[in-house]
Design a protein around this motif. Structure first.
Motif, PDB file in Angstrom:
ATOM      1  N   HIS A 144      11.420  -7.491   5.739  1.00 55.59           N
ATOM      2  CA  HIS A 144      10.786  -6.211   5.436  1.00 55.59           C
ATOM      3  C   HIS A 144       9.798  -6.352   4.275  1.00 55.59           C
ATOM      4  CE1 HIS A 144      13.616  -4.516   8.213  1.00 55.59           C
ATOM      5  NE2 HIS A 144      14.664  -4.838   7.459  1.00 55.59           N
ATOM      6  N   VAL A 145      10.173  -7.140   3.273  1.00 55.20           N
ATOM      7  CA  VAL A 145       9.275  -7.363   2.136  1.00 55.20           C
ATOM      8  C   VAL A 145       8.001  -8.063   2.595  1.00 55.20           C
ATOM      9  CG1 VAL A 145       8.998  -8.599  -0.054  1.00 55.20           C
ATOM     10  CG2 VAL A 145      11.144  -7.409   0.440  1.00 55.20           C
ATOM     11  N   LEU A 146       8.172  -9.077   3.443  1.00 57.27           N
ATOM     12  CA  LEU A 146       7.004  -9.809   3.951  1.00 57.27           C
ATOM     13  C   LEU A 146       6.101  -8.905   4.776  1.00 57.27           C
ATOM     14  CD1 LEU A 146       8.668 -13.208   4.960  1.00 57.27           C
ATOM     15  CD2 LEU A 146       7.243 -12.727   2.954  1.00 57.27           C
ATOM     16  N   ILE A 147       6.719  -8.026   5.563  1.00 55.98           N
ATOM     17  CA  ILE A 147       5.921  -7.097   6.378  1.00 55.98           C
ATOM     18  C   ILE A 147       5.173  -6.106   5.488  1.00 55.98           C
ATOM     19  CG2 ILE A 147       6.146  -5.122   7.956  1.00 55.98           C
ATOM     20  CD1 ILE A 147       8.219  -6.853   9.479  1.00 55.98           C
ATOM     21  N   LEU A 148       5.823  -5.621   4.444  1.00 50.51           N
ATOM     22  CA  LEU A 148       5.143  -4.711   3.518  1.00 50.51           C
ATOM     23  C   LEU A 148       3.958  -5.401   2.860  1.00 50.51           C
ATOM     24  CD1 LEU A 148       8.052  -2.803   1.724  1.00 50.51           C
ATOM     25  CD2 LEU A 148       6.664  -2.082   3.655  1.00 50.51           C
ATOM     26  N   ILE A 149       4.156  -6.658   2.477  1.00 50.33           N
ATOM     27  CA  ILE A 149       3.037  -7.424   1.902  1.00 50.33           C
ATOM     28  C   ILE A 149       1.930  -7.566   2.941  1.00 50.33           C
ATOM     29  CG2 ILE A 149       2.349  -9.687   1.026  1.00 50.33           C
ATOM     30  CD1 ILE A 149       5.176  -9.909  -0.192  1.00 50.33           C
ATOM     31  N   GLY A 150       2.342  -7.801   4.188  1.00 51.18           N
ATOM     32  CA  GLY A 150       1.356  -7.895   5.258  1.00 51.18           C
ATOM     33  C   GLY A 150       0.569  -6.610   5.433  1.00 51.18           C
ATOM     34  N   PHE A 151       1.249  -5.480   5.332  1.00 51.29           N
ATOM     35  CA  PHE A 151       0.559  -4.184   5.434  1.00 51.29           C
ATOM     36  C   PHE A 151      -0.468  -4.028   4.318  1.00 51.29           C
ATOM     37  CE2 PHE A 151       4.414  -2.046   7.674  1.00 51.29           C
ATOM     38  CZ  PHE A 151       3.995  -2.572   8.886  1.00 51.29           C
ATOM     39  N   VAL A 152      -0.098  -4.455   3.123  1.00 53.25           N
ATOM     40  CA  VAL A 152      -1.031  -4.384   1.988  1.00 53.25           C
ATOM     41  C   VAL A 152      -2.265  -5.233   2.277  1.00 53.25           C
ATOM     42  CG1 VAL A 152      -1.376  -5.010  -0.434  1.00 53.25           C
ATOM     43  CG2 VAL A 152       0.740  -3.877   0.264  1.00 53.25           C
ATOM     44  N   VAL A 153      -2.024  -6.459   2.755  1.00 54.62           N
ATOM     45  CA  VAL A 153      -3.131  -7.383   3.030  1.00 54.62           C
ATOM     46  C   VAL A 153      -4.044  -6.827   4.122  1.00 54.62           C
ATOM     47  CG1 VAL A 153      -3.718  -9.663   3.925  1.00 54.62           C
ATOM     48  CG2 VAL A 153      -1.853  -9.411   2.268  1.00 54.62           C
ATOM     49  N   VAL A 154      -3.453  -6.345   5.218  1.00 52.67           N
ATOM     50  CA  VAL A 154      -4.248  -5.806   6.327  1.00 52.67           C
ATOM     51  C   VAL A 154      -5.072  -4.603   5.860  1.00 52.67           C
ATOM     52  CG1 VAL A 154      -4.135  -4.662   8.572  1.00 52.67           C
ATOM     53  CG2 VAL A 154      -2.708  -6.658   8.116  1.00 52.67           C
ATOM     54  N   SER A 155      -4.468  -3.734   5.061  1.00 51.74           N
ATOM     55  CA  SER A 155      -5.176  -2.551   4.557  1.00 51.74           C
ATOM     56  C   SER A 155      -6.373  -2.948   3.709  1.00 51.74           C
ATOM     57  CB  SER A 155      -4.217  -1.670   3.744  1.00 51.74           C
ATOM     58  OG  SER A 155      -3.126  -1.251   4.524  1.00 51.74           O
ATOM     59  N   LEU A 156      -6.179  -3.941   2.857  1.00 49.42           N
ATOM     60  CA  LEU A 156      -7.265  -4.380   1.979  1.00 49.42           C
ATOM     61  C   LEU A 156      -8.327  -5.164   2.737  1.00 49.42           C
ATOM     62  CD1 LEU A 156      -5.217  -5.450  -1.179  1.00 49.42           C
ATOM     63  CD2 LEU A 156      -6.661  -3.435  -0.931  1.00 49.42           C
ATOM     64  N   VAL A 157      -7.913  -5.926   3.747  1.00 48.10           N
ATOM     65  CA  VAL A 157      -8.885  -6.691   4.526  1.00 48.10           C
ATOM     66  C   VAL A 157      -9.783  -5.744   5.324  1.00 48.10           C
ATOM     67  CG1 VAL A 157      -9.154  -8.251   6.488  1.00 48.10           C
ATOM     68  CG2 VAL A 157      -7.542  -8.810   4.660  1.00 48.10           C
ATOM     69  N   TYR A 158      -9.178  -4.728   5.952  1.00 50.34           N
ATOM     70  CA  TYR A 158     -10.002  -3.804   6.742  1.00 50.34           C
ATOM     71  C   TYR A 158     -11.010  -3.081   5.842  1.00 50.34           C
ATOM     72  CZ  TYR A 158     -11.569  -0.438  10.156  1.00 50.34           C
ATOM     73  OH  TYR A 158     -12.375   0.294  11.003  1.00 50.34           O
ATOM     74  N   PHE A 159     -10.550  -2.640   4.681  1.00 42.33           N
ATOM     75  CA  PHE A 159     -11.439  -1.950   3.739  1.00 42.33           C
ATOM     76  C   PHE A 159     -11.791  -2.900   2.589  1.00 42.33           C
ATOM     77  CE2 PHE A 159      -9.123   1.794   5.570  1.00 42.33           C
ATOM     78  CZ  PHE A 159     -10.217   2.378   6.173  1.00 42.33           C
ATOM     79  N   SER A 160     -12.247  -4.087   2.928  1.00 43.36           N
ATOM     80  CA  SER A 160     -12.467  -5.149   1.935  1.00 43.36           C
ATOM     81  C   SER A 160     -13.445  -4.801   0.814  1.00 43.36           C
ATOM     82  CB  SER A 160     -12.917  -6.435   2.635  1.00 43.36           C
ATOM     83  OG  SER A 160     -14.087  -6.215   3.391  1.00 43.36           O
ATOM     84  N   PRO A 161     -14.441  -3.944   1.025  1.00 46.13           N
ATOM     85  CA  PRO A 161     -15.334  -3.627  -0.098  1.00 46.13           C
ATOM     86  C   PRO A 161     -14.622  -3.046  -1.331  1.00 46.13           C
ATOM     87  CG  PRO A 161     -16.353  -2.962   1.956  1.00 46.13           C
ATOM     88  CD  PRO A 161     -14.944  -3.359   2.289  1.00 46.13           C
ATOM     89  N   VAL A 162     -13.423  -2.470  -1.142  1.00 46.33           N
ATOM     90  CA  VAL A 162     -12.708  -1.937  -2.313  1.00 46.33           C
ATOM     91  C   VAL A 162     -12.345  -3.058  -3.279  1.00 46.33           C
ATOM     92  CG1 VAL A 162     -11.783   0.015  -1.010  1.00 46.33           C
ATOM     93  CG2 VAL A 162     -10.397  -2.062  -1.247  1.00 46.33           C
ATOM     94  N   LEU A 163     -12.235  -4.288  -2.776  1.00 48.94           N
ATOM     95  CA  LEU A 163     -11.903  -5.426  -3.645  1.00 48.94           C
ATOM     96  C   LEU A 163     -13.073  -5.788  -4.553  1.00 48.94           C
ATOM     97  CD1 LEU A 163     -10.078  -7.646  -0.985  1.00 48.94           C
ATOM     98  CD2 LEU A 163      -9.029  -6.209  -2.755  1.00 48.94           C
ATOM     99  N   GLU A 164     -14.262  -5.325  -4.199  1.00 53.60           N
ATOM    100  CA  GLU A 164     -15.458  -5.563  -5.008  1.00 53.60           C
ATOM    101  C   GLU A 164     -15.826  -4.350  -5.846  1.00 53.60           C
ATOM    102  OE1 GLU A 164     -18.431  -6.717  -2.237  1.00 53.60           O
ATOM    103  OE2 GLU A 164     -17.237  -8.360  -1.407  1.00 53.60           O
ATOM    104  N   GLY A 165     -14.899  -3.384  -5.901  1.00 55.58           N
ATOM    105  CA  GLY A 165     -15.124  -2.205  -6.724  1.00 55.58           C
ATOM    106  C   GLY A 165     -15.932  -1.116  -6.067  1.00 55.58           C
TER     107      GLY A 165
END
Length: 810
Positions: free
Chosen positions: A11-32
């Motif tokens: 479950h922890v790994l899946i939650l981390i995966g959800f975080v990664v997928v969310s950030l990858v789809y909206f990747s410009p947020v990582l650049e501010g």
């Protein structure tokens, strides 16, 4: 302990995966960068004054003067004391927006499927299918954040309810109370109302099942616990709910006192919204296939059909240059459905729909009928005026249904139900409840139905559909029939290509299941294949409408407006007055004036009802007497592209004494009287007000009488008056009975409404200090209830943990 960690690790790994997928789809947020959302731009304009007040004083104002002459901030992000459930919500939304909402989609749906005892791998797959449903992504692109927020917590609420009915009483109670509390935090009551409809369908399914199994006591025990959890959730949000309930009666969504329209025609008497307004966005019955084939009806209102399109060639033939034609082809009018505006199709996914149909054959019992019942109800109600008898019944007889518009948005329910049944189809496929022959038969039927439908559309599309849209006549008038013929050819091409795409995805899905049933693929590999198929299916469509191009620098999002020359000139005036922006920029950006000034206009569906009526009857018709009484000192105008501030020297000012009261019988006469009223000398009021306060109809006003504004804040105004006689003072401030209090020399006194929307009070002769303070009792009362509810929930949570630990030790 190691066993517990081992169980938690996936479950922890899946939650981390959800975080990664969310950030990858909206990747410009990582650049501010931040997403450029039109609705949020309007919200920023409307909320700027209260934000500045909070930053300057450290206090919250529950009234703003920056829009529509003045209104409560309850629907503009007001912050309330002891709103601890909001703090929990902010903690869960730790990712940058809008990745935070995508993460909430995932986690809520994942927990729902776990509560239904679905394997964690399928629960994660279902979460991906739900979260990337095109409609849920589109609303993030346009800024319907509160809607997305409410939708995200729907699965979590259902999880709590299901756990309770599964006799996990303590866990179910706590999850329901917290989840529903979070759902209400989102402050989108339309989505919560739709959730309630789905819960009623779920409850009916459990009731029938309990009756058949003779376990009605358990059913009613569960309902009792869930009712208490719901009351607790309401208590956690008491301030916002109570304030909204108080305000909605006075808002444009409440019942009007008028029985006429601005054009003099009879007004339909209703306790809710106008029926035409409710059903303006009604899903076309044929549009149902958009759920399965993304561009079945062309996609959105404007699509990029590119250089290799008939539309491009048509523009060239009309004399456009290649660059102009390509530019126009990028915004081609492809949508041919019934709705006025469609940003994108409400695509659920060919793979998900195929699995849903498979589930119809494989899944049995109350779960299936709950999900199918919710899906069908949602779909039928989304048709709105296209299925008038059902919609009219709900508007006329189902409580509160007439409070909400855009009936097509009820499809959020089917967008939740369909992925659930889809994952149950895979779950049933993996277990041994059905024989292999039954599974093969179900596969044959589901593949035959879904693939067969696609083949029919491919072969007979021209015979079945005319591909004509509701705005085509406008394009024919502007460009000719040949142009429209070209557009129709492109509409056919879009349907053809996307139908082929759907057919391929269905065949790949069916083939994967067939290979599994023939022992050629393992269960884990099937999950991997469907993960790839669903991600490809949904994300490639989503990215056509919400992608990196939607992001801009954070500075532009946080400060979306720049002052023009008119704004700069008006800002030099430090007085208290109103501004009406009539420029073309003001029309495009209706909340811009509210960002800089006390605007007479704005952008909100929750403005005060009387204000909206005043706008329709007088302001939009440029009635200067009304503009004057609202102290509209500046009008931003435009001439030949030049924007400039027109100074209205006839504005009445902040307050004045009148010599006459014109008493009328009802609201109709009150608003009509303003058409020719000299607001500087006369005020109009309802006869019930005169009777209640025993007011005279004439007052002596001499040349020495004066009343001047000395101090002003959004929630506080201070005046100094001097009059040799008892006088009636009118204030160019919007009347709102639930919070504004008037004081003369520190003593609370009654004030009343005149001129349909303004405040007035009778002042004794002499020199006096008059103060208006916005002190809404609803905030104080609601905050106490919220605090008490938070304490109770905390104690119950501790008690529940204690009992669970005790049970484990036993």
């Amino acid at each position: 302990m190691s066993f517990s960690i081992k169980r938690l690790l996936p479950h922890v790994l899946i939650l981390i995966g959800f975080v990664v997928v969310s950030l990858v789809y909206f990747s410009p947020v990582l650049e501010g960068e931040k997403i450029n959302q039109s609705d949020i731009m309007h919200y920023i304009g409307m909320a700027q004054q209260q934000k500045e007040f909070a930053e300057a004083t450290g206090e919250e104002t529950y009234w703003t003067n920056s829009a529509f002459g003045g209104m409560p901030t309850y629907q503009l992000g007001a912050k309330y004391p002891h709103n601890y459930i909001k703090k929990l919500d902010l903690t869960l939304r730790f990712l940058p927006r809008p990745a935070d909402y995508l993460f909430l989609y995932f986690i809520g749906f994942y927990i729902l499927l776990l509560s239904l005892k679905v394997d964690f791998k399928l629960a994660a797959l279902g979460a991906i299918a739900f979260g990337f449903s095109t409609y849920l992504i589109i609303i993030l692109g346009v800024g319907h954040n509160s809607k997305a927020h409410a939708i995200a917590y729907m699965p979590l609420v259902l999880a709590g309810i299901i756990l309770t009915f599964r006799k996990k009483y303590i866990l179910g109670f706590i999850v329901t109370a917290i989840a529903l509390g979070l759902e209400l935090v989102a402050n989108h009551f339309q989505m919560t109302y739709y959730l309630l409809l789905l819960v009623l369908v779920l409850g009916l399914a459990y009731l029938i099942d309990a009756y058949r199994k003779k376990i009605l006591p358990h059913f009613f025990k569960s309902v009792g616990l869930l009712s208490i959890a719901a009351l607790l959730a309401v208590g956690l949000n008491a301030t916002g709910i109570m304030a909204t309930q108080e305000y909605v009666k006075e808002s444009a969504r409440g019942q009007s006192d008028l029985t006429i329209n601005a054009d003099g025609s009879p007004k339909e008497v209703t306790t809710g919204l106008d029926k035409d307004y409710i059903t303006e966005y009604s899903y076309g019955i044929l549009e149902t296939f958009n759920l399965y084939i993304p561009k079945f009806m062309g996609g959105g209102n404007y699509e990029d059909v590119g250089k290799d399109s008939e539309t491009y060639e048509a523009y060239i033939k009309l004399g456009a240059s290649p660059i102009e034609a390509l530019d126009a082809a990028r915004n081609a009018p492809m949508y041919w459905g019934d709705q006025p505006i469609v940003e994108a199709p409400a695509y659920i996914g060919a793979v998900v729909i195929f699995l849903f149909v498979l589930g119809l054959f494989l899944v049995k019992g109350r779960l299936k009928w709950w999900l199918v019942g919710g899906t069908v109800l949602s779909l039928l109600l989304s048709y709105g005026k296209n299925l008038g008898f059902l919609t009219d019944f709900f508007i006329d007889y189902i409580p509160f249904y007439n409070k909400f518009r855009a009936v097509s948005s009820i499809q959020v329910i089917l967008e939740l139900c369909i992925p659930v049944l889809s994952m149950f189809a895979l779950s049933r496929l993996f277990n041994d409840f059905e024989k292999e022959e039954e599974k093969l038969k179900a596969l044959l039927f589901s593949a035959g139905i879904t693939a067969g439908l696609a083949v029919i559309f491919l072969l007979f599309k021209s015979a079945l559909f005319d591909f004509e849209g509701i705005r085509d006549d406008q394009y024919i008038s502007a460009y000719g029939q040949a142009f429209m013929d070209a557009v129709i050819e492109d509409r056919k091409s879009l349907m053809t290509s996307d139908t082929i795409r759907t057919l391929i995805l269905v065949l790949l899905s069916a083939g994967t299941i067939y290979l599994f049933l023939k022992k050629k693929l393992s269960e884990n590999l099937v999950v991997v294949v469907f993960t790839v198929l669903i991600l490809f299916d949904l994300v490639t469509v989503d990215k056509q409408y919400v992608n990196n191009d939607n992001f801009i620098s954070a500075v532009k999002v946080d400060k979306p407006y720049q002052p023009n020359q008119a704004d700069k000139e008006i800002l030099k005036d430090k007085g208290h007055f109103r501004v009406m922006d009539m420029s073309s920029e003001g029309q495009r950006k209706p909340a811009k004036a509210a960002y800089y000034h006390n605007s007479l206009l704005g952008y909100s569906a929750a403005k005060l009802g009387r204000t909206e009526e005043l706008l329709e009857f007088h302001v939009y018709k440029n009635n200067m007497n009304v503009l004057n009484m609202l102290n509209t000192k500046y009008i931003i105008a435009e001439d030949q592209g030049q924007i400039f501030p027109y100074t209205n020297t006839d504005a009445n000012g902040n307050a004045w004494f009148v010599s006459k009261l014109k008493v009328v019988a009802d609201a109709n006469q009150e608003i009509l009287a303003l058409d020719s009223l000299d607001t500087k000398t006369t005020a109009v009021l309802n006869q019930t007000v005169q009777t209640e306060y025993k007011l005279k109809t004439t007052y002596q006003v001499d040349s020495t009488a004066s009343i001047q504004l000395k101090e002003f804040k959004p929630n506080y105004l201070k005046y100094e008056s001097n009059n040799g006689n008892t006088g009636l003072a009118v204030f160019s401030e919007i009347y709102y009975a639930h919070g504004w209090k008037a004081y003369i020399d520190g003593k609370l006194v009654p004030h009343f409404r005149v001129n349909y929307v303004l405040r007035a009070l009778e002042l004794p002769k002499g020199t006096h200090t008059v103060e208006f303070k916005f002190e809404p009792q609803v905030v104080e009362t609601g905050s106490k209830v919220a605090l008490a509810s938070s304490i109770i929930l905390g104690l119950l949570l501790l008690a529940g943990l204690f009992l669970e630990v005790k049970k484990q030790k036993a």
